[in-house]
Design an enzyme around this catalytic site. Structure first.
Site, short mmCIF file in Angstrom:
data_model
loop_
_atom_site.label_atom_id
_atom_site.label_comp_id
_atom_site.label_asym_id
_atom_site.label_seq_id
_atom_site.Cartn_x
_atom_site.Cartn_y
_atom_site.Cartn_z
N HIS A 97 0.82 -1.21 0.00
CA HIS A 97 0.00 0.00 0.00
C HIS A 97 0.85 1.27 0.00
O HIS A 97 0.39 2.34 0.41
CB HIS A 97 -0.99 -0.02 1.17
CG HIS A 97 -2.21 -0.82 0.84
ND1 HIS A 97 -2.13 -2.10 0.36
CD2 HIS A 97 -3.53 -0.53 0.88
CE1 HIS A 97 -3.35 -2.55 0.13
NE2 HIS A 97 -4.22 -1.62 0.44
N ASP A 170 -5.30 5.10 10.19
CA ASP A 170 -6.74 5.22 9.90
C ASP A 170 -7.28 3.97 9.22
O ASP A 170 -8.47 3.70 9.26
CB ASP A 170 -6.99 6.41 8.97
CG ASP A 170 -6.68 7.74 9.63
OD1 ASP A 170 -6.42 7.76 10.85
OD2 ASP A 170 -6.69 8.76 8.91
N GLU A 283 -8.42 14.46 15.08
CA GLU A 283 -7.96 14.62 13.71
C GLU A 283 -8.75 15.76 13.09
O GLU A 283 -9.48 16.48 13.80
CB GLU A 283 -8.21 13.32 12.91
CG GLU A 283 -6.92 12.58 12.56
CD GLU A 283 -7.14 11.39 11.63
OE1 GLU A 283 -6.75 10.30 12.03
OE2 GLU A 283 -7.68 11.56 10.52
C1 LIG Z 1 -5.87 3.68 2.32
C2 LIG Z 1 -4.61 3.99 3.06
C3 LIG Z 1 -4.69 4.63 4.29
C4 LIG Z 1 -3.53 4.91 5.00
N1 LIG Z 1 -3.65 5.53 6.20
C5 LIG Z 1 -2.55 5.78 6.92
C6 LIG Z 1 -2.66 6.40 8.19
O1 LIG Z 1 -3.73 6.72 8.66
N2 LIG Z 1 -1.51 6.62 8.88
C7 LIG Z 1 -0.29 6.26 8.39
O2 LIG Z 1 0.71 6.44 9.08
N3 LIG Z 1 -0.17 5.70 7.18
C8 LIG Z 1 -1.26 5.46 6.43
N4 LIG Z 1 -1.14 4.89 5.20
C9 LIG Z 1 0.21 4.69 4.65
C10 LIG Z 1 0.75 3.36 5.06
O3 LIG Z 1 0.99 3.31 6.44
C11 LIG Z 1 2.08 3.08 4.36
O4 LIG Z 1 1.93 3.22 2.99
C12 LIG Z 1 2.56 1.69 4.70
O5 LIG Z 1 3.90 1.55 4.32
C13 LIG Z 1 1.76 0.65 4.00
O6 LIG Z 1 1.97 -0.61 4.58
P1 LIG Z 1 2.15 -1.87 3.65
O7 LIG Z 1 2.13 -3.07 4.53
O8 LIG Z 1 1.18 -1.86 2.53
O9 LIG Z 1 3.63 -1.59 3.17
P2 LIG Z 1 4.35 -1.82 1.76
O10 LIG Z 1 3.83 -0.87 0.76
O11 LIG Z 1 4.32 -3.24 1.42
O12 LIG Z 1 5.82 -1.37 2.19
C14 LIG Z 1 6.08 -0.07 2.60
C15 LIG Z 1 7.54 0.13 2.95
O13 LIG Z 1 7.86 -0.65 4.10
C16 LIG Z 1 8.86 -1.60 3.79
N5 LIG Z 1 8.49 -2.84 4.49
C17 LIG Z 1 7.36 -3.56 4.35
N6 LIG Z 1 7.37 -4.60 5.19
C18 LIG Z 1 8.53 -4.52 5.88
C19 LIG Z 1 9.13 -5.30 6.90
N7 LIG Z 1 8.53 -6.38 7.40
N8 LIG Z 1 10.34 -4.92 7.37
C20 LIG Z 1 10.97 -3.82 6.89
N9 LIG Z 1 10.45 -3.05 5.92
C21 LIG Z 1 9.25 -3.39 5.42
C22 LIG Z 1 8.83 -1.76 2.28
O14 LIG Z 1 10.06 -2.21 1.78
C23 LIG Z 1 8.50 -0.35 1.86
O15 LIG Z 1 9.64 0.48 1.91
C24 LIG Z 1 -2.27 4.59 4.45
C25 LIG Z 1 -2.18 3.96 3.21
C26 LIG Z 1 -3.34 3.65 2.52
C27 LIG Z 1 -3.23 2.98 1.20
#
Ligand SMILES: Cc1cc2nc3c(=O)[nH]c(=O)nc-3n(C[C@H](O)[C@H](O)[C@H](O)COP(=O)(O)OP(=O)(O)OC[C@H]3O[C@@H](n4cnc5c(N)ncnc54)[C@H](O)[C@@H]3O)c2cc1C
Length: 427
Positions: A97, A170, A283
Site C-alpha cells: 500500500h 486510519d 484529527e
Molecule cells: C488507504 C490507506 C490509508 C492509509 N492511512 C494511513 C494512516 O492513517 N496513517 C499512516 O501512518 N499511514 C497510512 N497509510 C500509509 C501506510 O501506512 C504506508 O503506505 C505503509 O507503508 C503501507 O503498509 P504496507 O504493509 O502496505 O507496506 P508496503 O507498501 O508493502 O511497504 C512499505 C515500505 O515498508 C517496507 N516494508 C514492508 N514490510 C517490511 C518489513 N517487514 N520490514 C521492513 N520493511 C518493510 C517496504 O520495503 C516499503 O519500503 C495509508 C495507506 C493507505 C493505502
C-alpha cells in the site's frame, strides 16, 4: 506551545524507496538458497502483483518473488543476496500500500511478507502468539509477524482478553512491518505517539542475513533505525506491540469551522489536555469541495445528518472539519454525554454544525474499510493515488492554509481527502 507541535498534513503519501543492489537471474538465487524453506516464484501473477502498489504511479518488475514461511527463510534469502558477487537487490513487501514504489525492486527479489504464507509465518515467528502480561513493562504486549495485517492483530488481541494495540493508522489493512517502517499515524498519535513509539522489541533480518533482536536496551541503533527506517535497515520479522484494554464503544463527533485559526487553536487545545478529561482521538480534514464532507468515510453519519456546504451561514470557500472521539464502556456510559458536552463547550466551531454518531470501537477503527468496499464497488479503489504526506510546523500552518488550502485547493470544485493530524512532537 507552538514549538512542541507539528501538524501532519496528508495530501498524498510520498515515502522513499527500498534497499538496492544490482541484479542476477532467479535460478542463481534459487541455487544459492539451496533446498531451504520458502518458495521463490517467477509466476507472472506473482511478479505482476509485486510490480505494482496502491499508488499506481510506479511499476518495477522484480525477477522473482520470495514467499517465506518464517524468519529463517527471510534470513536465508537475504544471505543468498548478500553473498552473491554480482549482488541481488532485495525488498520487503507488506501489503503493497505504498504510493511511490517503495516496496518494489526492479530486477531484484521482492520478499512477500504478507499474502498466503502469512498465517503459517505468524505461527512460526511467534509461537502461541497470544497477549502476554509483563510486570516489567507495566502492561500487556503481543509478538506479531512483520507481515501480519493490523486488522488481524486487532481481531486476535480482542479475542484474547479484549485487548488491542494503543496506536493506529486510519486504515487497518496495512502490514505491521509496512507501517513500522514509516511511523503509523492517526488521531491517537497526540496521546500515545505514533505506532513506532508503541513497540517494545523487534527481530530484524539485517542486510547480511543475520537475525538480530533489538529494543531500546539491546542493539538500540538497529531498533531506532529500523523503526521509521523505510525498509532500508533490514526486514522486520517480529514486533512486540504494546496493548491496552480496548474500550467497547466510541462516541464520534465532527464539527465544522470556517476560520482556520480557530480550528487549529482548538486542535492544539485538545491535544494539550491530559488525564481522562480529554478526547481519545483528534484529527481533522479540509472540506474544499462540495460533497466531500458527506462522501469521505462519512457513511456512519449520513443520511441522518447530511451537510450542504452552501447552506452554511458562515461559509465562504474552504471549511475545516474537526473530528474527535470519546471512548467508553459500560462503566463510563453514564458520564460520556456530559464529558463530551463539557469538552465541546470549550471549542469555537460554527454553532449548529456538530454531527455525532456512536458505534463499537472495532467499527470505528475499521471505518476506512467501509469506504474501501464502497469505492471498490464503484471501481474507484484501484485508481492511481498521487498522495502526499507533509509535516508542517505549527508556526507555518496558517501560511500553509493561505497558500494551499485556500489558495490552490479552494478554487477547485473537486478533490480527494485532505487530512490534518495535530501532533505533539515529543511523542
Ligand atoms: C488507504 C490507506 C490509508 C492509509 N492511512 C494511513 C494512516 O492513517 N496513517 C499512516 O501512518 N499511514 C497510512 N497509510 C500509509 C501506510 O501506512 C504506508 O503506505 C505503509 O507503508 C503501507 O503498509 P504496507 O504493509 O502496505 O507496506 P508496503 O507498501 O508493502 O511497504 C512499505 C515500505 O515498508 C517496507 N516494508 C514492508 N514490510 C517490511 C518489513 N517487514 N520490514 C521492513 N520493511 C518493510 C517496504 O520495503 C516499503 O519500503 C495509508 C495507506 C493507505 C493505502
Amino acid at each position: 506551545m507552538a514549538w512542541c507541535l507539528v501538524f501532519m498534513v496528508f495530501l498524498i503519501y510520498c515515502l522513499i524507496s527500498t534497499v538496492g543492489l544490482p541484479v542476477e537471474p532467479a535460478d542463481e538465487v534459487a541455487m544459492r538458497l539451496g533446498g531451504g524453506g520458502g518458495r521463490l516464484s517467477v509466476e507472472p501473477s506473482d511478479v505482476m502483483e509485486a510490480s505494482r502498489d496502491f499508488g499506481g504511479l510506479k511499476q518495477g518488475e522484480p525477477m522473482a518473488v520470495f514467499h517465506p514461511r518464517g524468519e529463517g527463510d527471510v534470513a536465508a534469502l537475504v544471505r543468498a543476496a548478500y553473498g552473491s558477487e554480482r549482488g541481488i537487490r532485495v525488498s520487503a513487501r507488506g501489503h503493497g500500500h505504498s504510493i511511490s514504489g517503495q516496496a518494489q525492486v526492479p530486477g531484484g527479489v521482492v520478499v512477500d511478507m504478507s499474502h498466503g504464507w502469512r498465517a503459517e509465518a505468524a505461527r512460526r515467528a511467534a509461537p502461541g502468539a497470544l497477549p502476554v502480561y509483563s510486570a516489567a513493562l507495566g502492561g500487556h504486549y503481543i509478538d506479531v509477524w512483520g507481515g501480519e495485517l493490523w486488522i488481524d492483530v486487532l481481531n486476535r488481541t480482542l479475542s484474547h482478553g479484549g485487548l488491542a494495540p494503543r496506536s493506529w493508522t486510519d486504515y487497518l489493512y496495512l502490514s505491521v512491518g509496512g507501517t513500522l517502517s514509516n511511523a503509523g499515524i492517526s488521531g491517537q498519535t497526540f496521546h500515545h505517539g505514533p505506532q513506532i513509539s508503541n513497540v517494545y522489541e523487534l527481530d530484524v533480518v539485517t542486510g547480511k542475513g543475520e537475525v538480530v533482536t533489538c529494543s531500546e536496551a539491546i542493539n538500540p541503533d538497529l531498533f531506532f533505525g529500523a523503526l521509521g527506517g523505510l525498509g532500508q535497515l533490514g526486514i522486520i520479522t517480529r514486533a512486540r506491540i504494546a496493548l491496552e484494554l480496548a474500550p467497547h464503544r466510541v462516541r464520534w463527533i465532527r464539527a465544522l469551522y470556517s476560520n482556520f485559526t480557530e480550528f487549529t487553536v482548538d486542535q492544539e487545545r485538545l491535544i494539550a489536555l491530559h488525564g481522562s478529561r480529554r478526547f481519545d482521538y483528534v484529527e481533522g480534514f479540509v472540506v474544499a469541495a462540495e460533497g466531500l464532507i458527506n462522501n469521505w468515510r462519512s457513511s456512519f453519519f449520513s443520511p441522518q445528518n447530511p451537510v450542504k456546504l452552501s447552506s452554511l451561514k458562515h461559509h465562504s470557500g474552504v471549511l475545516y472539519c474537526l473530528e474527535v472521539t470519546k471512548n467508553y464502556d459500560d462503566s463510563t456510559a453514564g458520564t460520556v454525554d456530559q464529558e463530551v458536552e463539557e469538552l465541546l463547550g470549550e471549542l469555537s466551531f460554527i454553532p449548529g454544525t456538530v454531527f455525532t454518531t456512536d458505534l463499537p470501537y472495532v467499527d470505528f477503527l475499521d471505518r476506512v474499510h467501509m469506504a474501501e468496499l464502497k469505492l471498490r464497488d464503484k471501481g474507484m479503489w484501484e485508481v492511481p493515488h498521487p498522495w502526499l504526506n507533509l509535516l508542517v510546523p505549527a508556526s507555518r500552518i496558517a501560511d500553509f492554509d493561505r497558500g494551499v488550502f485556500r489558495g490552490v485547493l479552494g478554487s477547485r470544485t473537486a478533490g480527494g481527502p485532505i487530512l490534518i493530524y495535530p501532533m505533539n512532537k515529543q511523542k
